[in-house]
Design a protein around this motif. Structure first.
Motif, PDB file in Angstrom:
ATOM      1  N   PRO A 137       0.819  -1.208   0.000  1.00  0.00           N
ATOM      2  CA  PRO A 137       0.000   0.000   0.000  1.00  0.00           C
ATOM      3  C   PRO A 137       0.855   1.261   0.000  1.00  0.00           C
ATOM      4  O   PRO A 137       1.874   1.333   0.693  1.00  0.00           O
ATOM      5  N   LEU A 139       0.241   4.008   1.344  1.00  0.00           N
ATOM      6  CA  LEU A 139       0.268   4.644   2.656  1.00  0.00           C
ATOM      7  C   LEU A 139       1.443   4.132   3.498  1.00  0.00           C
ATOM      8  O   LEU A 139       2.143   4.903   4.144  1.00  0.00           O
ATOM      9  N   VAL A 140       1.669   2.808   3.460  1.00  0.00           N
ATOM     10  CA  VAL A 140       2.782   2.231   4.218  1.00  0.00           C
ATOM     11  C   VAL A 140       4.101   2.795   3.706  1.00  0.00           C
ATOM     12  O   VAL A 140       4.986   3.159   4.483  1.00  0.00           O
ATOM     13  N   PHE A 143       4.507   6.407   4.903  1.00  0.00           N
ATOM     14  CA  PHE A 143       4.905   6.447   6.318  1.00  0.00           C
ATOM     15  C   PHE A 143       6.385   6.097   6.458  1.00  0.00           C
ATOM     16  O   PHE A 143       7.113   6.704   7.233  1.00  0.00           O
ATOM     17  N   PHE A 144       6.814   5.089   5.693  1.00  0.00           N
ATOM     18  CA  PHE A 144       8.216   4.666   5.776  1.00  0.00           C
ATOM     19  C   PHE A 144       9.141   5.811   5.367  1.00  0.00           C
ATOM     20  O   PHE A 144      10.075   6.154   6.091  1.00  0.00           O
ATOM     21  N   TYR A 147       9.181   8.561   7.852  1.00  0.00           N
ATOM     22  CA  TYR A 147      10.005   8.223   9.006  1.00  0.00           C
ATOM     23  C   TYR A 147      11.482   8.425   8.678  1.00  0.00           C
ATOM     24  O   TYR A 147      12.234   8.971   9.490  1.00  0.00           O
ATOM     25  N   LEU A 345      -3.196  11.506  -0.318  1.00  0.00           N
ATOM     26  CA  LEU A 345      -2.733  10.856   0.914  1.00  0.00           C
ATOM     27  C   LEU A 345      -1.748  11.743   1.654  1.00  0.00           C
ATOM     28  O   LEU A 345      -1.305  11.410   2.761  1.00  0.00           O
ATOM     29  N   ALA A 348      -1.639  12.505   5.462  1.00  0.00           N
ATOM     30  CA  ALA A 348      -1.160  11.552   6.457  1.00  0.00           C
ATOM     31  C   ALA A 348       0.282  11.833   6.858  1.00  0.00           C
ATOM     32  O   ALA A 348       0.713  11.433   7.941  1.00  0.00           O
TER      33      ALA A 348
END
Lengths: 398, 416
Positions: A137, A139-140, A143-144, A147, A345, A348
């Motif tokens: 996904p 989104l993952v 986020f990665f 980070y 997205l 997020a």
């Protein structure tokens, strides 16, 4: 009875089994049902708005937005209106979309070609890339990357590449340009546009002559030269009138006790993560499209071209690629659209795109109106992309 | 002389040494031209360096305790917390749901007669029951939990036996049971008011991978038929139906899913009376399904367009009525031709279930993110968490594309 029955039949077929009647009945029923549903839905919303004192209408667009926007490419202050904040938000989405599309196309073509390489390692590495990045996904992935950006060292200890690129946890700073004055900058940009148009016209004219007469006319060389010459003359002229070059390079430099970076152009961390995620995700899909397109051109085509004496590059440029493009372009356009829509997205990971700002706006302004507005904006954006794609597609068709 | 020639020509000589074995493979695949050789050396160097860094990080620097700390919560989210089901342990409900799925897989194994289905069924049951052996303390993971996980192996056999020894072992009954199992699972997780032990659990506590899978299964099952209907509507000769379908498809394809989800939470509740029972998760499921069916419709329309019109004409000439021509001749071929696109859409739907974070439920991705945000001592483990989540999704999505390729082979797409 018999007369009634006769009037209800058509050449022996009862009316309720007649194809035309059934078709019209279906259309009328479905049409009425859908219209009724839509009317019911919106009248209920209208009633709820009045009964529950929910604000509505578009009067809020002239009010001050009074909320800061993280990164913005147009000048923006909290005292600006909602309408202008919408413009700023739309620009933010548009810039992600355009930059993302350009980068994803480049990376996608590279990986797609590498996938077809006869070199085993290169081919398998790009296969692994495609299978991984398009199956996880977005989104993952976002986020990665976000980070990773957050885990970079702070500004003072950040990485510096060749004194020009600054990478740290507040983002990426690259050399940019700064305009000396708005009038001069706009004047030169106008001249630059004219230069490009002139170059295209020259190219087409010379290319046409080359095809007609067979005499070498160097359309690409002369076209580029036209653009450069007009651009340079414009630069000098604008500089002479306004007393200085219209644009000056702006090189980032560390400054002050906290190592703050001055000059250059800073891409905020959220945007870096967003672009990294979007580009790597979309490139995996584009790679498959490019591969399918090139493989769709029959082997006989390139063999015949070689037999006619075209060079390896010539086969690719004049035979394989034009035919592959017809297969590639339609799905490519829909990937561009996906990238644009996926940029929603951004919220997020803390980049202020259209959806994210609209979501924040609903706290101080009527949600119904805001959602109608962003729906119209996204639909307009989609249709524009489709239109450009379809026009291009028509141009390359034989 | 003649005899010697005969033996020479009759003999089949092996290919030269340089074209076979390891040497031949390396020559053909790595060193076919000089620039290929350079490319090989360069890419091998880059790959080697990347592997070196990656493996070193994996062995020495990575810290996977965050996965262990989250544990079962990644699967069920907040379903078992005190405020979700006060005064009782609800952990058995997702576990029984899992057992029902395993039984269904056992039945499918029998009905499909082995092969890929058998391997999937056994693989899932073994993998799930292996979780019973996790080295958690008994307080953290009780014996009841472990036994219910191990029961998956048993239940797989029960499902197989149902397929073997009862009249339910047909494809039709297996499909009916699948729908039934889904309904039972939703009832089990939602709870039924008035039945002791099945107290309702609000959907805002549903979460984890369980939620992603539920949304994906519901969306996949419903978006295909809705997509077929929309595709047929768009190709219809009836102008009203056609315009309605085109409007629906273009609106849902033109707006990002996240915007649609936001709208479903803000606008749709306004259309119902204030005391009307509202269910945010249900609305999200409907939006995801409709969004996916708009894309599905375009895939199926592509398949129908690519079909030779001779097929439908021949069917009509043989006297089949219009709907039989469509459902027995055109659609099966159209769908068969666009299996990759359809499965791609399924995969994309499964990935999109991670977007429900926008309505405030904690699916597996959002649960992990919220945990990291709430427990800053795990901030440095965020990369391990996201890599783990990426692998979890990858296993499912890659599995789906693998199954689709096998189905294509089975149906002989591109061979006829």
């Amino acid at each position: 009875m018999a007369t009634v029955l006769r009037s209800l039949t058509y050449r022996g077929i009862p009316v309720w089994r007649h194809v035309k009647v059934i078709q019209w009945a279906i259309q009328i029923v479905s049409g009425i049902a859908v219209v009724a549903l839509v009317v019911w839905f919106f009248s209920n919303i209208g009633n709820a708005i009045q009964e529950r004192d929910i604000p509505y209408g578009f009067g809020f667009l002239d009010r001050e937005y009074q909320t800061p926007i993280g990164q913005h490419f147009l000048p923006y202050e909290s005292s600006d209106t909602f309408l202008y904040a919408f413009v700023v938000a739309f620009t933010n989405t548009l810039i992600v979309s355009v930059v993302g599309v350009v980068l994803a196309t480049g990376l996608g073509i590279l990986i797609g070609v590498a996938r077809m390489s006869s070199n085993w390692i290169v081919s398998k590495v790009s296969l692994a890339y495609i299978e991984f990045f398009r199956n996880v996904p977005l989104l993952v992935q976002l986020f990665f990357w976000f980070y990773i950006v957050l885990a970079l060292p702070p500004v003072r200890e950040g990485y510096v590449v060749a004194d020009r690129l600054y990478v740290n946890n507040s983002g990426l700073t690259i050399p940019g340009v700064s305009a000396s004055s708005l009038a001069a900058a706009l004047a030169w940009l106008g001249l630059a546009t004219i230069a490009v148009v002139a170059a295209v016209v020259t190219y087409r004219w010379l290319a046409g002559r080359e095809i007609r007469t067979g005499a070498a006319s160097y359309p690409l060389l002369v076209g580029c030269a036209t653009a450069v010459v007009i651009g340079l003359i414009g630069w000098v002229a604008v500089g002479a009138v306004s007393g200085g070059a219209p644009f000056t390079p702006s090189i980032p430099e560390p400054e002050g006790a906290f190592g703050r970076i001055s000059g250059g152009f800073t891409v905020a961390g959220g945007l870096v993560a967003l672009l990294a995620g979007l580009v790597m995700y979309t490139a995996a899909f584009i790679a498959e499209i490019v591969r399918a397109g090139i493989q769709s051109v029959g082997r006989g085509q390139s063999e015949a071209a070689r037999a006619l004496g075209l060079s390896g590059m010539g086969v690719l440029r004049h035979v394989t690629f034009p035919q592959a493009l017809r297969v590639i372009v339609p799905p490519l356009i829909s990937q561009y659209l996906n990238l644009t829509k996926n940029s929603s997205l951004a919220g997020a990971i803390g980049y202020s795109d259209l959806t994210n700002i609209a979501k924040t706006m609903t706290q101080t302004a009527p949600a119904v109106s805001i959602f109608l507005l962003i729906m119209v904006i996204y639909l307009a954006l989609s249709l524009t992309y489709s239109l450009i794609g379809n026009l291009y597609n028509r141009a390359i068709r034989f | 002389m003649a005899a010697k020639f005969e033996t020479d020509f009759g003999q089949v000589l092996p290919p030269p040494r340089s074209q076979q074995g390891v040497t031949g493979w390396v020559r053909a695949n790595l060193l076919s031209t000089w620039y290929n050789g350079v490319l090989t050396v360069m890419s091998a160097a880059v790959l080697g360096a990347a592997l070196w860094v990656g493996v070193r990080w994996l062995i020495f620097d990575s810290d996977w305790t965050v996965i262990g700390t989250l544990g079962g919560q990644l699967v069920i989210g907040q379903y078992n917390i005190e405020s979700a089901c006060p005064g009782q342990n609800c952990f058995w409900r997702p576990q029984v749901s899992l057992l029902l799925v395993t039984a269904l897989l056992g039945m499918a194994w029998r009905v499909a007669g082995g092969g890929l289905t058998k391997r999937i069924a056994i693989g899932v049951a073994v993998a799930v029951s292996a979780f019973a052996l996790l080295p958690y303390s008994m307080e953290r993971m009780g014996m009841d939990v472990r036994l219910l996980l191990l029961a998956n192996l048993l239940v797989l056999g029960v499902g197989w036996a149902i397929g073997r020894y009862t009249p339910l072992g047909t494809a039709r009954w297996a499909t009916v049971s699948a729908v039934g199992v889904f309904v039972v699972i939703v009832l089990l997780l939602r709870g039924v008011p008035g039945i002791p032990g099945l107290e309702p659990v609000s959907v805002i506590y549903w979460g984890g991978l369980m939620l992603n899978l539920l949304l994906a299964v519901a969306g996949i099952t419903l978006s295909l038929p809705i997509g077929v209907a929309l595709a047929l509507g768009r190709r219809s000769r009836l102008p009203v139906v056609k315009v309605l379908c085109i409007t629906f498809i273009e609106i849902f394809r033109g707006v990002p899913l996240i915007t649609l989800l936001l709208m479903s939470q803000v606008l749709v509740p306004l259309a119902f009376p204030e005391d009307f029972p509202q269910n945010s998760l249900f609305r999200a499921a409907v939006v995801i399904t409709l969004f996916s069916s708009a894309y599905m419709a375009e895939n199926i329309r592509g398949g129908l367009q690519a079909l030779d019109p001779g097929q439908a004409e021949a069917a009509r000439a043989l006297g089949l009525p219009g709907w039989q021509t469509m459902f027995l001749i055109s659609l099966p071929q159209a769908i068969r031709n666009v299996i990759p696109a359809i499965v791609g859409q399924f995969i994309s739907l499964f990935k999109d279930t991670s977007l429900v974070y926008i309505i405030g439920v904690l699916d597996v991705v959002e649960f992990g993110r919220a945990f990291i945000q709430g427990n800053t001592e795990y901030l440095a483990s965020a990369k391990e968490l996201y890599i783990f989540l990426a692998l979890v999704f990858w296993v499912f999505t890659y599995g789906m594309s693998y199954v689709s390729r096998r189905i294509e082979q089975h149906l002989g797409v591109g061979e006829r």
